[in-house]
Motif scaffolding. Structure first.
Motif, PDB file in Angstrom:
ATOM      1  N   ARG A 120      14.147  87.775  80.332  1.00 53.91           N
ATOM      2  CA  ARG A 120      14.350  86.862  81.464  1.00 53.91           C
ATOM      3  C   ARG A 120      13.541  85.577  81.289  1.00 53.91           C
ATOM      4  O   ARG A 120      13.980  84.488  81.690  1.00 53.91           O
ATOM      5  N   LEU A 121      12.358  85.679  80.696  1.00 58.71           N
ATOM      6  CA  LEU A 121      11.575  84.475  80.420  1.00 58.71           C
ATOM      7  C   LEU A 121      12.294  83.592  79.403  1.00 58.71           C
ATOM      8  O   LEU A 121      12.287  82.357  79.521  1.00 58.71           O
ATOM      9  N   CYS A 122      12.918  84.211  78.401  1.00 55.72           N
ATOM     10  CA  CYS A 122      13.718  83.432  77.453  1.00 55.72           C
ATOM     11  C   CYS A 122      14.818  82.677  78.180  1.00 55.72           C
ATOM     12  O   CYS A 122      15.047  81.473  77.944  1.00 55.72           O
ATOM     13  N   GLN A 123      15.499  83.375  79.072  1.00 58.38           N
ATOM     14  CA  GLN A 123      16.574  82.727  79.828  1.00 58.38           C
ATOM     15  C   GLN A 123      16.042  81.582  80.680  1.00 58.38           C
ATOM     16  O   GLN A 123      16.648  80.506  80.731  1.00 58.38           O
ATOM     17  N   ARG A 124      14.918  81.799  81.314  1.00 57.24           N
ATOM     18  CA  ARG A 124      14.325  80.758  82.155  1.00 57.24           C
ATOM     19  C   ARG A 124      14.007  79.507  81.361  1.00 57.24           C
ATOM     20  O   ARG A 124      14.099  78.383  81.871  1.00 57.24           O
ATOM     21  N   GLU A 125      13.640  79.698  80.095  1.00 64.87           N
ATOM     22  CA  GLU A 125      13.307  78.565  79.232  1.00 64.87           C
ATOM     23  C   GLU A 125      14.520  78.004  78.492  1.00 64.87           C
ATOM     24  O   GLU A 125      14.375  77.144  77.618  1.00 64.87           O
ATOM     25  N   GLY A 126      15.711  78.498  78.835  1.00 68.14           N
ATOM     26  CA  GLY A 126      16.925  77.984  78.214  1.00 68.14           C
ATOM     27  C   GLY A 126      17.153  78.483  76.798  1.00 68.14           C
ATOM     28  O   GLY A 126      17.818  77.813  75.996  1.00 68.14           O
ATOM     29  N   MET A 127      16.624  79.651  76.472  1.00 68.25           N
ATOM     30  CA  MET A 127      16.747  80.222  75.125  1.00 68.25           C
ATOM     31  C   MET A 127      17.671  81.436  75.150  1.00 68.25           C
ATOM     32  O   MET A 127      17.534  82.326  76.005  1.00 68.25           O
TER      33      MET A 127
END
Length: 623
Positions: A120-127
């Motif tokens: 989810r952190l990856c998604q939040r950072e656009g990754m």
């Protein structure tokens, strides 16, 4: 052939040398503009030799990092470092044995185990995320990610669809994590583009149906891919283990034309490209790489790739794995650091490679790259000298009787740590022969240190043979103690039953010695917590030392253990990992979050030291 041998041959080969053949099939150089994981459904498809995201060509620019090797407090920082380098995807392994240590007992939330939060952190950072969930992952991790509890079954055949015990465990693992992964798939609004089926299977076996069954287990949970494999090209050609319709990831190879003849219309990409390399205990120095030329060619040709690794992290605790030949010889345990010569170093700093890669990636970016995050704070501390705290010999549990030596996993269901073999021996002077030491033994006669046996250092043992040692006798019956320490389980190739302890025999002269008292010493939290302190200064090796470190500021630090011999280091109850004066690593990384303001407890267990040495804090891995 060892993993480091067969992959190293091509890991650093410039792609330019293969550029003519690599264009034998059309490659899309188009780039997805503005497509990020935004919570809406997206679909990655495998079309005409290309990855297509929502109908547009996509070049996957991935860098690998492992949540299990990074303190959770630093996850966001490491993801942002990869993004600022110019990547659009994070590749992650899930280590099965980090999530299920005992059969059916899962921990998916504590410490750095909450992989859903990482994704989810990856998604939040656009990754985007490329997920490699195993069940087997290699990764220089203990037992390749498989749970060592499997070794408690004498006849287990891992990575084998025909072993019901293994497949039942795999089913339990996938049943536990698949529902969590399902909601993270891109077509459900998450960031996960693609799943890998197993890992480097052609380097182990040839049963294509095994891979198909694993893929079917994911599909039964509604995870419909796309799927990929990752392996050495030569091994795939020999074993014929390419599952039709999956993307074909090449490990350390860039012969795309040949690989395309295997993959048909499916994309061929670099599943693992190596900007650095792994380091073993006893290597002359830390391994490095040179991947600039290869990365330049991949970008120019629009080839998708995954850098293994963009950031390595640390093999905290007992998690470091090992390599060996198929006959269990030439044992090579991995050091505690997983720095790997990666562009983002162990504690999150940008290296010269990072800036070189970033410059190349910026040339092919559609928009300016984000600023490089500052590294976390680092601290030094002055030398402190521990004092003796407890003696192993005063903290032995009740023994178990064993007629003959037996692996720790079979005798005690013990995965790591130490085991002690004790017996009275006759007065006759005879050479002691140890057969099957896994992996490092210290020998005592009547409490006096005799010698050590190392699976890494002794040539005969490396070749799978016995090692002879003299036994000190003084004309009377003596007490023989053989204390065996273990490294991580072999996690690559055919040596997948690398049980620990003593797996052969113990002989005096020509006679096999039987009827032992055996003591389980797992060095786990329970054992450490109940240690009884010494009442007088111990003189026999096998001592726990303790020091108090007072800090008025927090930061990452590397604790210098160069004055010590071989053992383990804990900080405030957290096991940093193994140290060994064999090198090349002499400093162990401690993240700031494991320290605390005020008094900190450092505990050391050393197999040889009877006198404490000073230890200090530095800001780099290298002296």
């Amino acid at each position: 052939m060892l993993r480091r041998d067969f992959l190293r041959l091509t890991a650093l080969t410039p792609l330019a040398a293969l550029s003519v053949r690599s264009h034998a099939f059309p490659v899309s150089t188009g780039r997805v503009v503005g497509q990020i994981p935004d919570g809406r459904p997206h679909r990655l498809e495998l079309k005409a030799h290309s990855f297509m995201l929502d109908g547009k060509p996509m070049q996957i620019r991935s860098g690998e990092m492992h949540p299990a090797r990074i303190p959770a407090e630093y996850w966001l920082h490491r993801i942002r470092m990869a993004k600022a380098m110019g990547l659009n995807t994070i590749s992650i392994y899930l280590m099965w044995n980090h999530l299920e240590r005992e059969p059916g007992v899962f921990d998916l939330h504590t410490g750095n185990r909450d992989f859903v939060q990482f994704i989810r952190l990856c998604q939040r950072e656009g990754m985007w995320v490329y997920l490699r969930p195993g069940p087997y992952i290699c990764g220089e991790w203990d037992y390749g990610g498989l749970p060592p509890y499997l070794l408690r079954k004498p006849d287990i055949r891992v990575r084998n669809k025909d072993d019901p015990d293994y497949m039942a465990a795999v089913q339990r693992y996938i049943d536990a994590i698949a529902p969590l992964i399902h909601s993270l798939m891109a077509y459900n609004g998450g960031p996960v583009l693609m799943l890998q089926v197993e890992n480097e299977y052609a380097s182990f076996g040839h049963d294509l149906d095994y891979l198909k069954q694993l893929q079917a287990l994911w599909e039964a949970h509604g995870i419909r891919g796309p799927f990929t494999i990752s392996d050495g090209l030569g091994q795939l050609q020999q074993q014929h283990t390419y599952p039709p319709g999956t993307a074909l990831g090449l490990d350390g190879d860039t012969d795309f034309a040949t690989a395309q003849t295997i993959a048909g219309e499916a994309p061929v990409w670099v599943g693992e490209g190596y900007p650095g390399w792994l380091t073993h205990w006893g290597d002359p120095d830390f391994q490095r790489g040179d991947y600039v030329a290869t990365l330049r060619e991949l970008l120019q040709q629009g080839r998708s790739f995954n850098l293994y690794v963009v950031h390595g992290g640390s093999n905290f605790g007992f998690s470091a794995g090992a390599n060996a030949k198929g006959d269990y010889s030439h044992f090579e345990p991995v050091i505690t650091s997983y720095d790997y010569g990666a562009p983002i170093n162990e504690r999150g700093e940008a290296t010269p490679d990072y800036h070189a890669f970033r410059a190349l990636l910026a040339e092919h970016a559609t928009q300016p790259l984000s600023d490089v995050p500052a590294p976390p704070a680092a601290i030094r501390f002055a030398a402190i000298t521990p004092v003796a705290h407890a003696s192993l010999w005063d903290n032995l549990p009740a023994p178990r009787a064993a007629k003959k030596p037996q692996a720790n996993e079979l005798l005690f269901a013990q995965d790591h740590g130490l085991v002690l073999y004790r017996r009275k021996i006759p007065a006759a002077a005879a050479a002691l022969t140890l057969d099957g030491v896994r992996d490092y033994a210290t020998v005592f006669s009547d409490g006096h240190y005799v010698d050590y046996v190392s699976r890494v250092q002794h040539a005969k043992l490396r070749a799978g043979n016995r090692v002879e040692l003299p036994v000190i006798v003084d004309g009377k019956t003596s007490q023989l103690d053989v204390l065996v320490d273990s490294f991580g389980h072999v996690g690559y190739g055919q040596a997948m039953a690398d049980r620990k302890g003593i797996v052969g025999s113990i002989r005096l002269g020509n006679e096999e010695v039987e009827d032992w008292n055996v003591y389980s010493l797992p060095l786990d939290e329970g054992y450490i917590r109940q240690l009884k302190p010494v009442v007088s200064e111990p003189s026999r090796p096998g001592i726990f030392f303790k020091a108090t470190l007072r800090l008025d500021q927090l930061g990452d630090s590397y604790i210098d253990m160069s004055g010590w011999a071989k053992g383990y280091l804990w900080v405030n109850g957290q096991l940093l990992g193994r140290y060994w004066n064999l090198g090349p690593q002499q400093r162990l990384y401690c993240p700031a979050s494991w320290f605390r303001l005020g008094d900190n407890e450092l505990m050391i267990f050393d197999l040889h030291q009877t006198v404490a040495a000073p230890m200090h804090g530095a800001t780099t891995l290298h002296a």
